[in-house]
Structure formats: C-alpha cells, structure tokens
Design a protein around this motif. Sequence first.
Motif, mmCIF file in Angstrom:
data_model
loop_
_atom_site.group_PDB
_atom_site.id
_atom_site.type_symbol
_atom_site.label_atom_id
_atom_site.label_comp_id
_atom_site.label_asym_id
_atom_site.label_seq_id
_atom_site.Cartn_x
_atom_site.Cartn_y
_atom_site.Cartn_z
ATOM 1 N N MET A 1 0.832 -1.171 0.000
ATOM 2 C CA MET A 1 0.000 0.000 0.000
ATOM 3 C C MET A 1 0.884 1.245 0.000
ATOM 4 N N GLU A 2 0.451 2.247 -0.746
ATOM 5 C CA GLU A 2 1.178 3.509 -0.808
ATOM 6 C C GLU A 2 0.294 4.640 -0.286
ATOM 7 N N LEU A 3 0.904 5.553 0.468
ATOM 8 C CA LEU A 3 0.201 6.721 0.992
ATOM 9 C C LEU A 3 0.924 7.977 0.545
ATOM 10 N N THR A 4 0.155 8.946 0.056
ATOM 11 C CA THR A 4 0.700 10.259 -0.255
ATOM 12 C C THR A 4 -0.049 11.255 0.617
ATOM 13 N N VAL A 5 0.682 11.924 1.495
ATOM 14 C CA VAL A 5 0.076 12.851 2.450
ATOM 15 C C VAL A 5 0.459 14.279 2.066
ATOM 16 N N THR A 6 -0.560 15.127 1.897
ATOM 17 C CA THR A 6 -0.343 16.522 1.558
ATOM 18 C C THR A 6 -1.127 17.383 2.539
ATOM 19 N N GLN A 7 -0.458 18.346 3.158
ATOM 20 C CA GLN A 7 -1.153 19.237 4.092
ATOM 21 C C GLN A 7 -1.143 20.651 3.538
ATOM 22 N N ARG A 8 -2.344 21.248 3.520
ATOM 23 C CA ARG A 8 -2.502 22.648 3.133
ATOM 24 C C ARG A 8 -3.309 23.332 4.239
ATOM 25 N N GLY A 9 -2.635 24.137 5.011
ATOM 26 C CA GLY A 9 -3.310 24.795 6.121
ATOM 27 C C GLY A 9 -3.813 23.769 7.117
ATOM 28 N N SER A 39 -3.558 20.717 14.793
ATOM 29 C CA SER A 39 -3.636 21.783 13.790
ATOM 30 C C SER A 39 -4.519 21.409 12.595
ATOM 31 N N ILE A 40 -5.159 20.219 12.648
ATOM 32 C CA ILE A 40 -5.934 19.720 11.505
ATOM 33 C C ILE A 40 -7.430 19.820 11.791
ATOM 34 N N LYS A 41 -8.171 20.365 10.838
ATOM 35 C CA LYS A 41 -9.632 20.441 10.965
ATOM 36 C C LYS A 41 -10.316 19.399 10.086
ATOM 37 N N GLU A 42 -9.682 19.014 8.979
ATOM 38 C CA GLU A 42 -10.293 18.018 8.094
ATOM 39 C C GLU A 42 -9.216 17.159 7.450
ATOM 40 N N VAL A 43 -9.502 15.862 7.413
ATOM 41 C CA VAL A 43 -8.656 14.927 6.677
ATOM 42 C C VAL A 43 -9.512 14.350 5.565
#
Length: 102
Positions: A1-9, A39-43
């Motif tokens: 399995m591969e995961l790509t995690v990107t955070q914007r704000g 610091s995260i409101k939505e995933v």
Amino acid sequence: MELTVTQRGDQVRIEVVGSIDERGAEEMKRRFLELDVSSIKEVVFDFSGVTFVGSAGIGKLLLFYKNLAAGGGSIRIENMSNDIYTMFKVVKLDKIFNISAS
C-alpha cells in the motif's frame, strides 16, 4: 500500500493506493502519528486506488477519527469503489465519516 500525504493549512489530503490490510493499517497508523492532529480540521482520504479495506484498516480509521474529533476535526473519504462504499454503509460508518463513491 502507498500513501501520499499533503497538508494545506488545516486540511490534510491522503491518497491511498492498494489494500488496507493488516500491514497497510500499520503503515497508516505510523503516518497518522507523524501528523500534528491539533492543527488539523479536516482529513480527506482519496480511496480511488483502494482495492480492499479490512477490519484492521477500519480500526485505524476509527482510532484516527477519535483523536481528530476530540479537537473538532472531521474525516471525509472520497472516490470509494462501490463495494467498499456499500460495506461502509452496511456497517454504518457513513454515520461517522462523510463518504462518497467514485
């Protein structure tokens, strides 16, 4: 399995490719622990490349939801295959996660 995690704000997007089986669930947990949940409101999970979600994967999603919801955050799962979407509906996970089929 591969995961790509990107955070914007305060939003994190996680693209998942492969099976979320026992090993995949552990990889997800490891990557979750790297995030600053406060610091995260939505995933947003993109499941367009997911072929299977086992009980271990569901357990890790629920655990992550519990940690995220404590701070007012939410989880959305997009682009689910019809089979995975149906399974989430049957076990009432649509009451916890905002889900959509592809």
